[in-house]
Motif scaffolding. Structure first.
Motif, PDB file in Angstrom:
ATOM      1  N   PRO A 138       0.796  -1.218   0.000  1.00  0.00           N
ATOM      2  CA  PRO A 138       0.000   0.000   0.000  1.00  0.00           C
ATOM      3  C   PRO A 138       0.837   1.280   0.000  1.00  0.00           C
ATOM      4  O   PRO A 138       0.504   2.252  -0.683  1.00  0.00           O
ATOM      5  N   LYS A 139       1.958   1.278   0.730  1.00  0.00           N
ATOM      6  CA  LYS A 139       2.789   2.482   0.800  1.00  0.00           C
ATOM      7  C   LYS A 139       3.435   2.819  -0.540  1.00  0.00           C
ATOM      8  O   LYS A 139       3.867   3.961  -0.762  1.00  0.00           O
ATOM      9  N   ASP A 140       3.502   1.838  -1.452  1.00  0.00           N
ATOM     10  CA  ASP A 140       4.121   2.043  -2.764  1.00  0.00           C
ATOM     11  C   ASP A 140       3.085   2.194  -3.873  1.00  0.00           C
ATOM     12  O   ASP A 140       3.442   2.182  -5.053  1.00  0.00           O
ATOM     13  N   ALA A 141       1.815   2.345  -3.518  1.00  0.00           N
ATOM     14  CA  ALA A 141       0.735   2.264  -4.507  1.00  0.00           C
ATOM     15  C   ALA A 141       0.182   3.610  -4.948  1.00  0.00           C
ATOM     16  O   ALA A 141      -0.887   3.674  -5.552  1.00  0.00           O
ATOM     17  N   LEU A 142       0.908   4.706  -4.681  1.00  0.00           N
ATOM     18  CA  LEU A 142       0.396   6.014  -5.080  1.00  0.00           C
ATOM     19  C   LEU A 142       0.361   6.177  -6.597  1.00  0.00           C
ATOM     20  O   LEU A 142      -0.630   6.659  -7.154  1.00  0.00           O
ATOM     21  N   ASN A 143       1.414   5.784  -7.280  1.00  0.00           N
ATOM     22  CA  ASN A 143       1.428   5.930  -8.734  1.00  0.00           C
ATOM     23  C   ASN A 143       0.312   5.104  -9.372  1.00  0.00           C
ATOM     24  O   ASN A 143      -0.400   5.589 -10.266  1.00  0.00           O
ATOM     25  N   GLY A 144       0.137   3.881  -8.902  1.00  0.00           N
ATOM     26  CA  GLY A 144      -0.945   3.045  -9.407  1.00  0.00           C
ATOM     27  C   GLY A 144      -2.307   3.653  -9.128  1.00  0.00           C
ATOM     28  O   GLY A 144      -3.223   3.599  -9.961  1.00  0.00           O
ATOM     29  N   THR A 145      -2.459   4.255  -7.942  1.00  0.00           N
ATOM     30  CA  THR A 145      -3.712   4.930  -7.600  1.00  0.00           C
ATOM     31  C   THR A 145      -3.994   6.059  -8.578  1.00  0.00           C
ATOM     32  O   THR A 145      -5.132   6.228  -9.050  1.00  0.00           O
ATOM     33  N   THR A 146      -2.981   6.839  -8.897  1.00  0.00           N
ATOM     34  CA  THR A 146      -3.151   7.958  -9.818  1.00  0.00           C
ATOM     35  C   THR A 146      -3.600   7.483 -11.198  1.00  0.00           C
ATOM     36  O   THR A 146      -4.479   8.080 -11.826  1.00  0.00           O
ATOM     37  N   VAL A 147      -3.007   6.388 -11.653  1.00  0.00           N
ATOM     38  CA  VAL A 147      -3.400   5.826 -12.951  1.00  0.00           C
ATOM     39  C   VAL A 147      -4.877   5.433 -12.942  1.00  0.00           C
ATOM     40  O   VAL A 147      -5.643   5.809 -13.846  1.00  0.00           O
ATOM     41  N   LEU A 148      -5.300   4.699 -11.928  1.00  0.00           N
ATOM     42  CA  LEU A 148      -6.683   4.227 -11.903  1.00  0.00           C
ATOM     43  C   LEU A 148      -7.670   5.347 -11.602  1.00  0.00           C
ATOM     44  O   LEU A 148      -8.806   5.323 -12.096  1.00  0.00           O
ATOM     45  N   ASN A 149      -7.268   6.351 -10.819  1.00  0.00           N
ATOM     46  CA  ASN A 149      -8.128   7.517 -10.624  1.00  0.00           C
ATOM     47  C   ASN A 149      -8.379   8.234 -11.949  1.00  0.00           C
ATOM     48  O   ASN A 149      -9.484   8.713 -12.216  1.00  0.00           O
ATOM     49  N   THR A 150      -7.353   8.301 -12.780  1.00  0.00           N
ATOM     50  CA  THR A 150      -7.493   8.938 -14.085  1.00  0.00           C
ATOM     51  C   THR A 150      -8.501   8.172 -14.940  1.00  0.00           C
ATOM     52  O   THR A 150      -9.382   8.772 -15.588  1.00  0.00           O
ATOM     53  N   VAL A 151      -8.393   6.851 -14.930  1.00  0.00           N
ATOM     54  CA  VAL A 151      -9.348   6.024 -15.673  1.00  0.00           C
ATOM     55  C   VAL A 151     -10.766   6.247 -15.139  1.00  0.00           C
ATOM     56  O   VAL A 151     -11.725   6.406 -15.913  1.00  0.00           O
ATOM     57  N   ALA A 152     -10.915   6.261 -13.824  1.00  0.00           N
ATOM     58  CA  ALA A 152     -12.233   6.448 -13.214  1.00  0.00           C
ATOM     59  C   ALA A 152     -12.847   7.784 -13.631  1.00  0.00           C
ATOM     60  O   ALA A 152     -14.042   7.862 -13.956  1.00  0.00           O
ATOM     61  N   LEU A 153     -12.058   8.837 -13.646  1.00  0.00           N
ATOM     62  CA  LEU A 153     -12.559  10.141 -14.078  1.00  0.00           C
ATOM     63  C   LEU A 153     -12.997  10.104 -15.539  1.00  0.00           C
ATOM     64  O   LEU A 153     -14.038  10.659 -15.905  1.00  0.00           O
ATOM     65  N   GLN A 154     -12.229   9.448 -16.372  1.00  0.00           N
ATOM     66  CA  GLN A 154     -12.574   9.351 -17.788  1.00  0.00           C
ATOM     67  C   GLN A 154     -13.866   8.565 -18.005  1.00  0.00           C
ATOM     68  O   GLN A 154     -14.557   8.778 -18.992  1.00  0.00           O
ATOM     69  N   LYS A 155     -14.185   7.691 -17.062  1.00  0.00           N
ATOM     70  CA  LYS A 155     -15.384   6.862 -17.185  1.00  0.00           C
ATOM     71  C   LYS A 155     -16.567   7.407 -16.392  1.00  0.00           C
ATOM     72  O   LYS A 155     -17.584   6.727 -16.252  1.00  0.00           O
ATOM     73  N   GLY A 156     -16.422   8.617 -15.848  1.00  0.00           N
ATOM     74  CA  GLY A 156     -17.577   9.281 -15.276  1.00  0.00           C
ATOM     75  C   GLY A 156     -17.595   9.506 -13.785  1.00  0.00           C
ATOM     76  O   GLY A 156     -18.609   9.972 -13.244  1.00  0.00           O
ATOM     77  N   ALA A 157     -16.516   9.205 -13.070  1.00  0.00           N
ATOM     78  CA  ALA A 157     -16.506   9.448 -11.622  1.00  0.00           C
ATOM     79  C   ALA A 157     -16.627  10.939 -11.327  1.00  0.00           C
ATOM     80  O   ALA A 157     -15.980  11.760 -11.980  1.00  0.00           O
ATOM     81  N   SER A 158     -17.434  11.270 -10.334  1.00  0.00           N
ATOM     82  CA  SER A 158     -17.626  12.661  -9.918  1.00  0.00           C
ATOM     83  C   SER A 158     -16.850  13.008  -8.654  1.00  0.00           C
ATOM     84  O   SER A 158     -16.580  14.177  -8.399  1.00  0.00           O
ATOM     85  N   ILE A 159     -16.546  11.986  -7.844  1.00  0.00           N
ATOM     86  CA  ILE A 159     -15.796  12.196  -6.598  1.00  0.00           C
ATOM     87  C   ILE A 159     -14.733  11.107  -6.484  1.00  0.00           C
ATOM     88  O   ILE A 159     -15.029   9.921  -6.646  1.00  0.00           O
ATOM     89  N   LEU A 160     -13.507  11.524  -6.209  1.00  0.00           N
ATOM     90  CA  LEU A 160     -12.428  10.588  -5.914  1.00  0.00           C
ATOM     91  C   LEU A 160     -12.192  10.599  -4.413  1.00  0.00           C
ATOM     92  O   LEU A 160     -11.873  11.643  -3.834  1.00  0.00           O
ATOM     93  N   ARG A 161     -12.332   9.444  -3.777  1.00  0.00           N
ATOM     94  CA  ARG A 161     -12.077   9.323  -2.336  1.00  0.00           C
ATOM     95  C   ARG A 161     -10.658   8.789  -2.177  1.00  0.00           C
ATOM     96  O   ARG A 161     -10.360   7.671  -2.581  1.00  0.00           O
ATOM     97  N   VAL A 162      -9.769   9.609  -1.574  1.00  0.00           N
ATOM     98  CA  VAL A 162      -8.335   9.298  -1.634  1.00  0.00           C
ATOM     99  C   VAL A 162      -7.614   9.617  -0.329  1.00  0.00           C
ATOM    100  O   VAL A 162      -8.054  10.443   0.466  1.00  0.00           O
ATOM    101  N   HIS A 163      -6.462   8.964  -0.169  1.00  0.00           N
ATOM    102  CA  HIS A 163      -5.543   9.310   0.912  1.00  0.00           C
ATOM    103  C   HIS A 163      -4.658  10.494   0.510  1.00  0.00           C
ATOM    104  O   HIS A 163      -4.186  11.240   1.374  1.00  0.00           O
TER     105      HIS A 163
END
Length: 275
Positions: free
Chosen positions: A232-257
């Motif tokens: 988990p401590k090394d997963a920020l870059n992966g989180t950013t990638v998937l957050n980008t995909v989620a936004l492109q697919k219609g997410a309105s809110i990103l819940r993040v650390h």
């Protein structure tokens, strides 16, 4: 698409970021990290300064196989921190991460603005009537079972159809009680295997047919670090990638650390759309 938070109309047509503040000792990433008032206020300040519209406070760990705590303990952890934060940041919009109606009630009375329920009212029959009385925005998540049992409940006839049916039924119940501001969270990591989580993300845009704002909680989750074979401590870059995909697919809110990095995703994609 707007929601009413304490008299403030929040426009979700432009994606927003919700920062996570866990008050639990056993959350999968930041459990026990904030041990005193100074640490808590410092973290909230950083999230707000970085652009968070909401701060989601949880006092009951919902990670797989999390330890169950009683309602009194959840309230004991939660209510003093709400008061502390609101005293320091009076305009803050706090979300309470709870599946218990009495915790929701006391949290809103203490100054929170919305409720984030992992069970969509299924773990407490009084939750939906309580939200209707409180007249606050309600985030309902897809999950089967409880945090203690959900990882044994990953069988679906058709993942996306089952999730759509689940939300259709829960939204109808909410609307029947007069709950207006409903946000849906497909529940990444809740009663889903890694493969199912990626299938869900691949087809996330199907949830837009429900005509509700979509919240995604992908931050540092196991679907990322298990796939990348890290932690988990090394997963920020992966989180950013998937957050980008989620936004492109219609997410309105990103819940993040990590609010700053999530805001960068929003800003860059907004710029891309504007060209």
């Amino acid at each position: 698409m707007t929601i009413n938070c304490k008299g403030n109309l929040i426009d979700l047509s432009t994606p927003k970021v919700m920062g996570i503040l866990n008050l639990t000792p056993d959350s999968f990433y930041d459990g026990g990290k904030y041990k005193n008032e100074s640490d808590i206020l410092s973290q909230v300040y950083i999230m707000l300064k970085s652009g968070a519209t909401f701060v989601d406070i949880g006092a009951y760990s919902s990670r797989p196989n999390a330890t169950h705590i009683e309602e009194a303990e959840e309230l004991k952890r939660l209510l003093p921190i709400i008061s502390l934060i609101i005293k320091e940041f009076p305009e803050i919009l706090i979300s309470i991460d709870t599946f218990r109606s009495q915790v929701a009630k006391h949290g809103i009375e203490a100054g929170a603005a919305l409720i984030n329920d992992i069970s969509a009212g299924k773990l407490d029959e009084n939750m939906l009537p309580t939200i209707a009385k409180l007249k606050v925005p309600y985030i309902m998540m897809h999950m089967k079972g409880t945090p203690q049992t959900m990882q044994q409940q990953t069988d679906y006839k058709n993942l996306m159809k089952d999730i759509l049916f689940y939300f259709s039924e829960r939204i109808a119940k909410a609307h029947a009680l007069g709950i207006i501001d409903v946000i849906i969270d497909p529940g990444f990591g809740f009663a889903k295997t890694t493969e199912q989580n990626f299938e869900l993300l691949k087809h996330l845009e199907l949830l837009k047919t429900l005509d509700k704002a979509i919240l995604t909680g992908l931050s540092r989750k196991s679907m990322i670090y298990k796939t990348l074979k890290n932690a988990p401590k090394d997963a920020l870059n992966g989180t950013t990638v998937l957050n980008t995909v989620a936004l492109q697919k219609g997410a309105s809110i990103l819940r993040v650390h990590d609010v700053k990095e999530a805001m960068e995703c929003v800003t860059l994609l907004n710029q891309l759309k504007a060209v």
